[in-house]
Design an enzyme around this catalytic site. Structure first.
Site, PDB file in Angstrom:
ATOM      1  N   CYS A 158      -1.811   6.780   1.143  1.00 55.68           N
ATOM      2  CA  CYS A 158      -0.981   5.722   1.905  1.00 55.68           C
ATOM      3  C   CYS A 158      -0.670   4.612   0.946  1.00 55.68           C
ATOM      4  O   CYS A 158      -1.569   3.891   0.177  1.00 55.68           O
ATOM      5  CB  CYS A 158      -2.219   4.874   2.834  1.00 55.68           C
ATOM      6  N   LEU A 159       0.553   4.339   0.800  1.00 54.16           N
ATOM      7  CA  LEU A 159       1.181   3.488   0.010  1.00 54.16           C
ATOM      8  C   LEU A 159       1.862   2.057   0.701  1.00 54.16           C
ATOM      9  O   LEU A 159       2.465   1.391  -0.071  1.00 54.16           O
ATOM     10  CB  LEU A 159       2.252   4.128  -0.883  1.00 54.16           C
TER      11      LEU A 159
END
Lengths: 174, 427
Positions: free
Chosen positions: A119-120
Site C-alpha cells: 500500500c503506497l
C-alpha cells in the site's frame, strides 16, 4: 518532503532524475526511458553499497524491461528478513507508478492489496504524481518500498506473523 | 439428487407397508410430505427461463420486461427496446461493478463485457452480489454464472486479466474494438465503458484506452473510508479526460486530521457502493436511451447527504497525447456541431410560435439552463465547487535546464547499462 528522515532525503537527492516521459508502448522513447531507469538504479545501488546500506537486488525479467524482479531485505534486531520482489511497468507509466509486489507477504498485513501489492497510497503516490516524469524505479524503491519495509517488518516480526527463516527450519525439525 | 429423493420416497412407502401402528403411519406420511416439498424445491431451483426473442410490453406475470417497457408507455423513454442493441464494458467487477452489471442485466442490456483479475473472497461478503459458495471463483466467471441465470438474453463475455500490464492492455483493447453487431460510425465495438475499479492506476489505463479509441466512458469511485463516492462522464476531446487534472474526490466533510488512516488500506459498505452503482447505471441508461439529463460529474457525500455537481473542460496541456488528439478533432468538428444545434433550435422555435400567454404582468421569464450550469463549470485550473477536492497534487513543472542535461548524458548502450547493473547485483 516534510516528515521524511534525513537519510532518505539525502539518498533521494543523489539519485539521478529522469526526463523522458515514455511508457512500454512508446517504442524508441521507451528504450531511452529504460536507459535512464538503469542509470538511476546503478547510481542508487552504488550509493547504497558505499554507505553500507545495500538492501535490494533488481533486474529486468524480460527483454522489453516491462517486468522486473529481485529481492529486498530488512534488518530487524540484527536479523535479516529477505523477500522476493516483483512488479510490472504499467501501460500508463510514468503517469502511474509501478505497483510493487512482495508475494510472500500476501495476506499477512492490512497494508497490502491483493496479490501482495504494498500500500503506497498515502506516503508515496502524491510524491510520484508531483514529480512525474522525473521519478523512476529507483525512486519508487527509495520512497515507496524502503519506508514500507521499515514500518511493516518490525510489526510483522514482533507480532509473530513473520518468522525468521532460521526459526522456521528449527521448528520444522523438532 | 432428485433420484435419491425419489428412492427415499419409495423406501418410506415400503416402510409404511410394514407398520401397523396408526400413529407411526401418520408420522411416515409427514416425512413423505417433507421429501416431496424438497423435490419441488430442487426442481424450481433448476428451471431457467428460456430466451425471449422480442421484448414485449404485455403486462403479464411471465413477461420479464413488462415493467421496463412501461417506461415507453409513460413517455420516459422513446424506444426502450433499443437497449438490446447496446454493448457495455464494465471494468472492475467489485462492489460497484458487480451491482452495475446486475442492474444492466435486469434491464435487458444486449451485451456485457466483464473485466477483473481477482477472485471472490469471503472478505467481499459485506458487499452485494457475490455469494459465499462462489468463493475461489474468478469474479468474472462468478458474475457470468449469476447473471446468465437472471437473464439469459444478455450476451456475457468474461475477461479475467489485469488491464494495467502490457499484455492485459492489448487484450483489453482488442476486446473493446471487436464488433458484435453491424453498427457503423464507431471506432469501437462497445457503446459505453463503465470504470468500476478501485485504484488510480487502473482508471488511468481505462482513460488511455478510451482516449485512443475515442470511446465515451463513465468513471465511478467510492472513497477508501466508504462514506463518499462519485460518478463522472468522460467524452474524449469534449470533456476533461482522467489525466487532464488530478482526480476529483468528494471531501468527507469531517476534519481530515480526525480520520484514522493507519492500519488499513480500505473500508467498504454495501450501502455506499449500492448507491454509487445506482447513480452510475442511471446515468448510463440516460446516456444510452437518451432521456433526462446526463450528469457530467455527480458526487455523493453520505455523511452530509450532499451531492456536488460540476463540469470540466479538457486541459489543452494534458500530458496524455491521445487526449490532445481528440481535443483537436473535437475543435475541428465545431462548425458542423454549431450548425446542427442552430437548425435544431430553429426547428423547435418554429414548432411553438407565438407566446403562450399574451400578457406577462409579473415579468416572468424562462432562464436558460446553460446559464445556471456555467457557474459550476470550470477549466482545469478553475476553482472547485464546494465539497470537491483533488485527490493527488499536480505535477510540478519540469526544470528545463535539468531535463536537457539529463537527455544528453544518457547515451550509453542499453546492454552496457544492463551489464553494469548485473555486475552490481552480483557483487
Amino acid at each position: 518532503m516534510e516528515g521524511w528522515d534525513p537519510n532518505t532525503k539525502s539518498a533521494l537527492t543523489q539519485i539521478p532524475l529522469l526526463s523522458t516521459r515514455a511508457g512500454p508502448r512508446d517504442g524508441a522513447a521507451w528504450t531511452q526511458r529504460l536507459k535512464e531507469e538503469y542509470r538511476a538504479l546503478i547510481a542508487y545501488t552504488t550509493m547504497n553499497k558505499s554507505h553500507d546500506n545495500d538492501w535490494f537486488r533488481i533486474s529486468a525479467a524480460n527483454p522489453e524491461g516491462t517486468r522486473w524482479s529481485g529481492t529486498c531485505w530488512y534488518v530487524h534486531n540484527l536479523r535479516r528478513y529477505e523477500f522476493a520482489l516483483q512488479f510490472d511497468i504499467p501501460v500508463t507509466y510514468p503517469a502511474t507508478a509501478p505497483e510493487i509486489e512482495l508475494p510472500q507477504l500476501d495476506g499477512k498485513t492490512h497494508k497490502m492489496y491483493r496479490g501482495g501489492k504494498i500500500c503506497l497510497t498515502v506516503h508515496f503516490k502524491p510524491l510520484w504524481a508531483r514529480n512525474c516524469p522525473r521519478f523512476g524505479i529507483a525512486h519508487a524503491l527509495c520512497l515507496g518500498l524502503a519506508p514500507w519495509l521499515a514500518a511493516e517488518v518490525p510489526i510483522l516480526v514482533d507480532s509473530g506473523v513473520l518468522k525468521h527463516k532460521d526459526d522456521e527450519s528449527t521448528s520444522a525439525e523438532s | 439428487m432428485e433420484e435419491d429423493l425419489r428412492s427415499l420416497l419409495q423406501d418410506l412407502e415400503s416402510l409404511k407397508g410394514c407398520v401397523s401402528d396408526r400413529y407411526r403411519i401418520g408420522s411416515i406420511d409427514e416425512m413423505k410430505q417433507r421429501v416431496v416439498s424438497i423435490v419441488n424445491l430442487t426442481k424450481s431451483g433448476a428451471t431457467r427461463r428460456s430466451k425471449v426473442k422480442d421484448m414485449s410490453a404485455e403486462v403479464v406475470d411471465s413477461n420479464p420486461y413488462s415493467r421496463l417497457m412501461a417506461l415507453q408507455r409513460m413517455g420516459i423513454v422513446q424506444n426502450y427496446e433499443r437497449i438490446r442493441d447496446f454493448s457495455v464494458a464494465i471494468v472492475g467487477i467489485g462492489g460497484v461493478g458487480s451491482v452495475a452489471a446486475e442492474m444492466l442485466t435486469r434491464c435487458g442490456i444486449g451485451r456485457l463485457l466483464l473485466y477483473d483479475y481477482d477472485t471472490v473472497e469471503l472478505a467481499n461478503m459485506n458487499r452485494l452480489f457475490f455469494r459465499p459458495d462462489q468463493v475461489g471463483m474468478t469474479k468474472t466467471d462468478a458474475a457470468v454464472q449469476t447473471l446468465s441465470d437472471i437473464n439469459p438474453d444478455v450476451v456475457l463475455e468474461s475477461y479475467s486479466l489485469n488491464i494495467t500490464t502490457v499484455k492485459g492492455f492489448e487484450v483489453f483493447m482488442e476486446s473493446l474494438k471487436r464488433r458484435f453487431s453491424q453498427k457503423s460510425g464507431q471506432n469501437s465495438g462497445v457503446d459505453l465503458v463503465l470504470s468500476c475499479v478501485d485504484n488510480y492506476e487502473a482508471r488511468m489505463v481505462v482513460n488511455q484506452a478510451c482516449n485512443e479509441l475515442g470511446q465515451t466512458w463513465m468513471e465511478s469511485g467510492v472513497s477508501e473510508d466508504a462514506v463518499s463516492g462519485h460518478i463522472q462522464l468522460l467524452v474524449p476531446g469534449e470533456t476533461a479526460c482522467f489525466a487532464c487534472a488530478p482526480p476529483l474526490v468528494v471531501a468527507s466533510g469531517v476534519d481530515e486530521r480526525t480520520l484514522k488512516r493507519e492500519g488499513v488500506c480500505a473500508a467498504s459498505l454495501p450501502t455506499t457502493m449500492g448507491v454509487v452503482a445506482g447513480l452510475l447505471v442511471q446515468n448510463a441508461l440516460k446516456y444510452l436511451l437518451k432521456f433526462g439529463h446526463v450528469s457530467p460529474y455527480l458526487g455523493y457525500n453520505s455523511l452530509k447527504d450532499f451531492f456536488p455537481t460540476m463540469e470540466m473542460r479538457p486541459n489543452p496541456q494534458c500530458s496524455n497525447n491521445a487526449c490532445i488528439e481528440r481535443q483537436k478533432e473535437y475543435l475541428q468538428t465545431k462548425p458542423a456541431r454549431d450548425a446542427a444545434a442552430k437548425s435544431k433550435l430553429e426547428a423547435e422555435s418554429s414548432k411553438n410560435e407565438g407566446p403562450l400567454h399574451m400578457d406577462n404582468e409579473w415579468n416572468i421569464s424562462v432562464v436558460d439552463d446553460s446559464e445556471m450550469d456555467s457557474q459550476n463549470s470550470c477549466g482545469v485550473s478553475g476553482a472547485l465547487p464546494e465539497g470537491l477536492i483533488h485527490e493527488l497534487p499536480t505535477a510540478e513543472k519540469d526544470h528545463g535546464s535539468l531535463a536537457t542535461e539529463e537527455s544528453k548524458t544518457v547515451e550509453d548502450d542499453l546492454e552496457e547499462l544492463q551489464r553494469q547493473l548485473d555486475a552490481l547485483n552480483a557483487a
